[in-house]
Enzyme design. Structure first.
Site, mmCIF file in Angstrom:
data_model
loop_
_atom_site.group_PDB
_atom_site.id
_atom_site.type_symbol
_atom_site.label_atom_id
_atom_site.label_comp_id
_atom_site.label_asym_id
_atom_site.label_seq_id
_atom_site.Cartn_x
_atom_site.Cartn_y
_atom_site.Cartn_z
ATOM 1 N N SER A 136 1.200 6.564 2.499
ATOM 2 C CA SER A 136 1.745 7.620 3.646
ATOM 3 C C SER A 136 2.975 8.221 2.541
ATOM 4 C CB SER A 136 2.149 6.898 4.671
ATOM 5 O OG SER A 136 1.078 6.426 5.375
ATOM 6 N N GLN A 158 0.751 -1.216 0.097
ATOM 7 C CA GLN A 158 -0.070 0.128 -0.121
ATOM 8 C C GLN A 158 0.791 1.281 -0.064
ATOM 9 O OE1 GLN A 158 -2.244 0.413 3.638
ATOM 10 N NE2 GLN A 158 -3.334 2.070 3.228
ATOM 11 N N GLY A 159 0.773 2.142 -1.130
ATOM 12 C CA GLY A 159 1.590 3.329 -1.213
ATOM 13 C C GLY A 159 0.798 4.519 -0.901
ATOM 14 N N GLU A 178 -5.315 8.982 17.913
ATOM 15 C CA GLU A 178 -5.870 10.157 18.255
ATOM 16 C C GLU A 178 -6.850 10.630 17.138
ATOM 17 O OE1 GLU A 178 -2.561 9.269 18.364
ATOM 18 O OE2 GLU A 178 -2.258 9.814 20.520
ATOM 19 N N GLU A 209 -13.801 -1.600 4.721
ATOM 20 C CA GLU A 209 -13.226 -2.172 5.739
ATOM 21 C C GLU A 209 -13.892 -2.335 6.994
ATOM 22 O OE1 GLU A 209 -10.230 -3.360 5.809
ATOM 23 O OE2 GLU A 209 -9.544 -3.443 7.737
#
Lengths: 394, 387
Positions: free
Chosen positions: A133, A130-131, A381, A248
């Site tokens: 970030s 998964q690219g 968070e 998801e």
């Protein structure tokens, strides 16, 4: 009794059938690899053999529609299957492929993309990472800067991605890139399928505090990607991302299944040495973990039966990651002074030591790697922010 | 598989909440608590007329044969308004004990319990412990029956009880005796519980009881008594959920309205995150209470697991939510005038009865230690076929 979580006779039959299948076909090496796994994902050498078995039986993606090679199982059947796999300590196969790429292509992809990618995903020939970030775009994914400039029927990619789990094992990467600089950050994002063997792709390993190499930095220097490998329209990347997050939410069972497996590991550790149960604080922690896990499993079942929205998915991610950490921390506590001993060899099963010793050596690396659980996939968070905006008040 | 309330339960919930919202007012709570009975007898009669007191009892005793979810609906509605009427202590626990342990003759008074005329209270646990109630009160055989001696401190629901169900040690084990409030040698000293509700210190000095007062005869009834107590524990869990949902709502509203530093409190992330943590805790508590309700159908380890998980998780969530609610209300949160502190007190009272969070977590830990398997797989993996 109005509330009921009992499986029907048919569901019990299905469960037992799947249990027998897994028992008969799960390679011992895969099971052992899962038991001794210390990282967030299972290495391909553990998952591939199992993937091969499943694919041969048409069970690599049983939730997919039949026309794409699935069994068309309903949500409860998929849930039962997942729980039985975790119970048997079977490795999850090609998670990014199954959870991200497949839903993205099935919903937004062209027929040509479905024909090209789904079969190889199903067979395990393609292994995906998964690219998303980047160094400057973690929680704030919309601030991603990787550029895709249009050049005829190709895009030219320049930029860098960060934290790609198993990029070093992968031949393909699903990516979000910026195809347009104007407007709001979310507006210019597109979704591309990147062949990692293309010229200009460099993968650099990142070593993490648990002693493992799982994640990588991926550099893209003038990498040419066919426009035909863009999923959805230009500028639709953000919508696809939000859709994938919703998908998801609908896959109940994984987090809790994994927690039962992790809890099982802790209890095995406690059983190996009688003194471990008596370490101050261990019994109290085990009790609290057991109660919290029972509650979370009931939440999960509620989501399976009654649907899951943003609040539910964020709750599950937040609490499952915290509980995994509570389990790993209890294991370190139970091991006591023996946990000071550090073993750098990976995978641990390469060492000629009895499994009891290997399971002890796995405790601290697993705990250290596990600190990332409350950070990736939407940091705690961020989840609390989402929960604060989506909880209902009746 | 079902984890939703059915249509009847939704209707029962709506009507219960409407009635209680209309009849119970926080501003008059202190007056009700200080009154003759310590609760609103008129409301109690209305609850009986609505059939609520019949819900926990089997049809053979004049009840409606409700299941734990049905009982939970009523309890939750009562918990929302901090109702002090003795539904839990009399209709669920007291009547439940009489129904479960009494023979045909001994169960006759249940008709009056259902109508609200007869108030019952169980006087059992004396000190609380890891494995359940502690009973030192004794019952020795005497002429025409038995003689009871002992002390039952701080018994909830006893001050207004017409009949006490008193557990005592006989030569066979633990037995439960029906003792009317005016029995010679029985003293009921009213005490205020920390949440304002009235209980009683019960003292038995040479209290005589006829043979027919011993429910079910001279056998050990500890196990069956505990099974009824489990029912009350789960009902108490649902009552607590009612209070916690109100705390969630009023705290959310307060944080949206209260302005400091030129902004509502909920503009601050730390406040929003506390509200989020409360919402998560409430959702988990609901789920745990449902597990407890389901577990009342089970036996042995599965029952202990479900009931203890429910009591522990609802208790832990209650601590978090009630503490955060007070915190986020600032100075107002610790005033008697505001209802928030009253819900905090109810949460404390909930935790202190039937075993606190840590007690039940240790109980579950003991189950895990003796057989890890059910905890290393999903619940559905461990289900067996009905015989």
């Amino acid at each position: 009794m109005s509330f009921d979580i009992a499986l029907s006779a048919e569901q019990l039959d299905f469960r037992d059938e799947m249990r027998a299948f897994i028992e008969a076909h799960l390679p011992d090496a895969s099971r052992r690899g899962v038991e001794l796994n210390v990282a967030s994902m299972f290495e391909p050498e553990i998952s591939r053999p199992w993937h091969g078995v499943l694919h041969a039986q048409g069970l690599a993606a049983p939730g997919w529609p039949v026309e794409h090679g699935g069994r068309g199982w309903d949500a409860v059947q998929q849930y039962i299957w997942r729980m039985e796999c975790w119970r048997a300590r079977a490795p999850a196969i090609s998670p990014f492929g199954m959870r991200l790429v497949a839903p993205a292509i099935m919903t937004f992809g062209t027929e040509a993309q479905k024909a090209e990618f789904l079969p190889r995903l199903l067979s395990g020939e393609d292994y995906w990472c998964q690219g998303f970030s980047e160094p400057g775009a973690g929680s704030d994914l919309a601030s991603l800067r990787c550029q895709a400039k249009r050049d005829g029927d190709h895009y030219i990619l320049n930029g860098t991605k960060l934290w790609q789990t198993h990029a070093h094992h992968s031949n393909w990467m699903i990516t979000l890139v910026r195809t347009d600089d104007g407007g709001r950050p979310q507006e210019g994002v597109s979704c591309l399928l990147v062949d990692l063997r293309a010229p200009g792709v460099t993968i650099r390993p990142i070593h993490t505090i648990g002693g493992d190499h799982e994640v990588n930095q991926v550099f893209l220097d003038d990498v040419r990607i066919p426009v035909a490998h863009r999923v959805g329209d230009e500028g639709q990347g953000w919508a696809i991302t939000k859709f994938l997050l919703e998908e998801e939410r609908r896959s109940a069972g994984n987090a809790v299944g994994r927690l039962r497996y992790s809890f099982g590991g802790l209890l095995r550790l406690l059983a190996h040495e009688p003194g471990r149960w008596g370490v101050p604080g261990v019994e109290a922690r085990v009790g609290q973990i057991a109660v919290d896990l029972d509650a979370l499993e009931m939440v999960d079942l509620g989501q399976l039966l009654n649907g899951a929205e943003a609040f539910d998915a964020s709750l599950m991610k937040l609490r499952a990651s915290q509980l995994e950490q509570a389990i790993s921390e209890a294991a370190v506590l139970a091991l006591g002074r023996a946990a000071l001993r550090w073993e750098p060899v990976r995978p641990l099963e390469m060492l000629s030591l009895p499994d009891v010793a290997l399971e002890a050596l796995a405790v601290v690396p697993r705990h250290l790697n596990g600190r990332a659980r409350t950070i990736y996939g939407g940091a705690s968070e961020v989840q609390l922010d989402i929960i604060s905006k989506t909880y209902k008040n009746n | 598989m079902n984890l939703r309330y059915n249509d009847e339960q939704v209707m029962l919930s709506d009507s219960a909440r409407r009635l209680l919202a209309d009849r119970v007012d926080f501003t008059t709570r202190a007056a009700v608590l200080a009154g003759e009975a310590g609760f609103d007898r008129a409301l109690w009669r209305e609850m009986a007329e609505m059939g609520w007191l019949a819900v926990p009892l089997p049809e053979r005793d004049g009840g409606l044969g409700g299941d734990p979810a049905d009982i939970g609906v009523i309890a939750e509605a009562m918990g929302e308004v901090l109702a002090v009427e003795p539904f839990l202590t009399s209709a669920v626990l007291g009547a439940g004990v009489l129904s479960a342990l009494g023979d045909d003759a001994q169960r006759q008074p249940l008709a009056d319990a259902v109508s609200g005329e007869l108030i019952l209270a169980l006087a059992d646990d004396e000190a609380g412990g890891l494995t359940g109630s502690t009973v030192s009160t004794t019952a020795v055989r005497a002429a025409d029956g038995w003689m009871l001696n002992g002390v039952k401190p701080v018994v909830p629901g006893a001050a207004a009880a017409d009949v006490l169900l008193v557990s005592a040690r006989t030569e066979s084990g633990v037995g439960v005796f029906c003792i009317p409030r005016d029995a010679a040698g029985l003293t009921l000293e009213p005490v205020a519980l920390l949440d304002g509700v009235r209980g009683a210190d019960v003292t038995l000095i040479d209290v005589r009881a006829a043979g027919a007062a011993l429910l079910g005869g001279a056998v050990d009834v500890r196990g069956r008594l505990d099974a009824v107590i489990d029912q009350a524990v789960i009902a108490a869990c649902f009552e607590m959920l009612g209070g916690l949902s109100v705390l969630m709502r009023v705290t959310h509203e307060y944080c949206g309205a209260r302005v400091q530093f030129g902004r509502p409190l909920s503009a601050f992330q730390t406040v929003r995150h506390q509200l989020a943590a409360m919402a998560v805790a409430l959702e988990e508590a609901r789920a745990a209470a449902r597990l407890g309700a389901i577990a009342l159908n089970a036996q042995g380890a599965a029952r202990v697991r479900g009931v203890s998980s429910a009591k522990a998780k609802v208790g832990r969530s209650a601590r978090l939510i009630s503490n955060a609610a007070v915190q986020l209300h600032g100075g107002m949160g610790v005033t008697e005038e505001l209802n928030v502190g009253a819900y905090l007190k109810r949460a404390l009272s909930f935790d202190l009865q039937f075993g606190a969070v840590e007690t039940h977590e240790l109980r579950v830990a003991a189950l895990v230690r003796s057989d890890a398997t059910p905890f290393t797989q999903a619940m559905m993996c461990g289900q067996e076929r009905a015989a």
